[in-house]
Design an enzyme around this catalytic site. Structure first.
Site, short mmCIF file in Angstrom:
data_model
loop_
_atom_site.label_atom_id
_atom_site.label_comp_id
_atom_site.label_asym_id
_atom_site.label_seq_id
_atom_site.Cartn_x
_atom_site.Cartn_y
_atom_site.Cartn_z
NE ARG A 184 -4.18 -1.77 0.47
CZ ARG A 184 -3.50 -2.85 -0.48
NH1 ARG A 184 -2.97 -2.69 -1.52
NH2 ARG A 184 -4.43 -3.99 -1.08
CD GLU A 185 2.59 3.89 -4.55
OE1 GLU A 185 3.74 3.05 -5.49
OE2 GLU A 185 1.69 4.42 -5.35
NE ARG A 189 -5.48 24.39 -5.63
CZ ARG A 189 -4.48 24.96 -4.00
NH1 ARG A 189 -3.41 24.75 -4.38
NH2 ARG A 189 -5.49 25.37 -3.70
CB ALA A 228 -7.65 26.18 2.24
CD GLU A 270 -2.92 29.03 4.95
OE1 GLU A 270 -3.18 29.97 3.84
OE2 GLU A 270 -2.11 28.82 4.59
CD GLU A 306 -4.72 31.24 0.98
OE1 GLU A 306 -6.24 30.73 0.40
OE2 GLU A 306 -3.87 29.96 0.66
CD GLU A 320 0.54 30.89 -1.59
OE1 GLU A 320 0.00 31.24 -1.13
OE2 GLU A 320 -0.52 29.62 -0.92
#
Length: 195
Positions: free
Chosen positions: A45-46, A72, A84, A101, A105, A153
């Site tokens: 499992r990674e 993104r 976020a 944040e 932001e 950002e």
């Protein structure tokens, strides 16, 4: 009632036989665990290890959500999101990170911050969890000295959307970012959220 459990390995039935880090990157460390299953089978499992995160649904006094349009790279598109960020400042708790944040932001701080939920971003392969808040009584604020928005950002667009419209965009599939969908739907379910 047994539906939800905080037991990290129910009845000790899943045992890590061995583990190896296969990648240490800027945003995540990947390790491969070999796990013995209840029937004795061993499977690899990674696990992507990442810092936890926070997200805030910032509500103005007139019931608008302050949102960001941000590129993104992993999905190759701009996403409409709530503010976020990662818990990546040493000694900083989730509440303080959420306020930081907001200031960094959208240039605002919340006079009141209420926790909505905490969720695993993708429990099948990552240990990252996000705590989501609703922030009210917004006021202008300036980031700490030395803060400079960079990379994606530096290209973010700040906009305001009515709570009803934001919820409709999430329900209709126009907003697809998980933390944003979760936060908006939780706030939108509360009839007093926009008041």
């Amino acid at each position: 009632d047994g539906v939800v459990s905080d037991d990290p390995a129910p009845d000790g039935r899943f045992t890590v036989v061995d583990s190896a880090v296969t990648h240490e990157g800027v945003m995540a460390t990947v390790r491969v665990d070999r796990v013995e299953m209840p029937g004795g089978q061993v499977a690899s499992r990674e696990v992507a290890q990442r810092p936890d995160a926070v997200a805030v649904v910032p509500l103005t006094d007139d019931g608008r959500v302050v949102m960001l349009r941000q590129y993104r790279h992993a999905v190759g598109r701009y996403e409409l999101e709530i503010p976020a960020g990662l818990l990546d400042v040493e000694g900083e708790g989730p509440d303080a990170a959420a306020q930081r944040e907001l200031v960094e932001e959208i240039g605002m701080a919340a006079g009141s911050l209420a926790r909505l939920t905490r969720f695993w971003n993708s429990a099948g392969w990552s240990d990252e969890a996000t705590t989501v808040y609703v922030g009210r009584d917004l006021r202008p604020a300036t980031p700490d000295d030395g803060f400079v928005a960079d990379a994606e950002e530096a290209d973010m667009e700040v906009l305001q959307v009515s709570l009803d419209e934001a919820v409709a965009l999430a329900r209709g599939g126009a907003i697809t970012d998980a933390k944003t969908v979760i936060g908006l739907l939780l706030v939108g379910c509360d009839g007093t959220a926009g008041l």
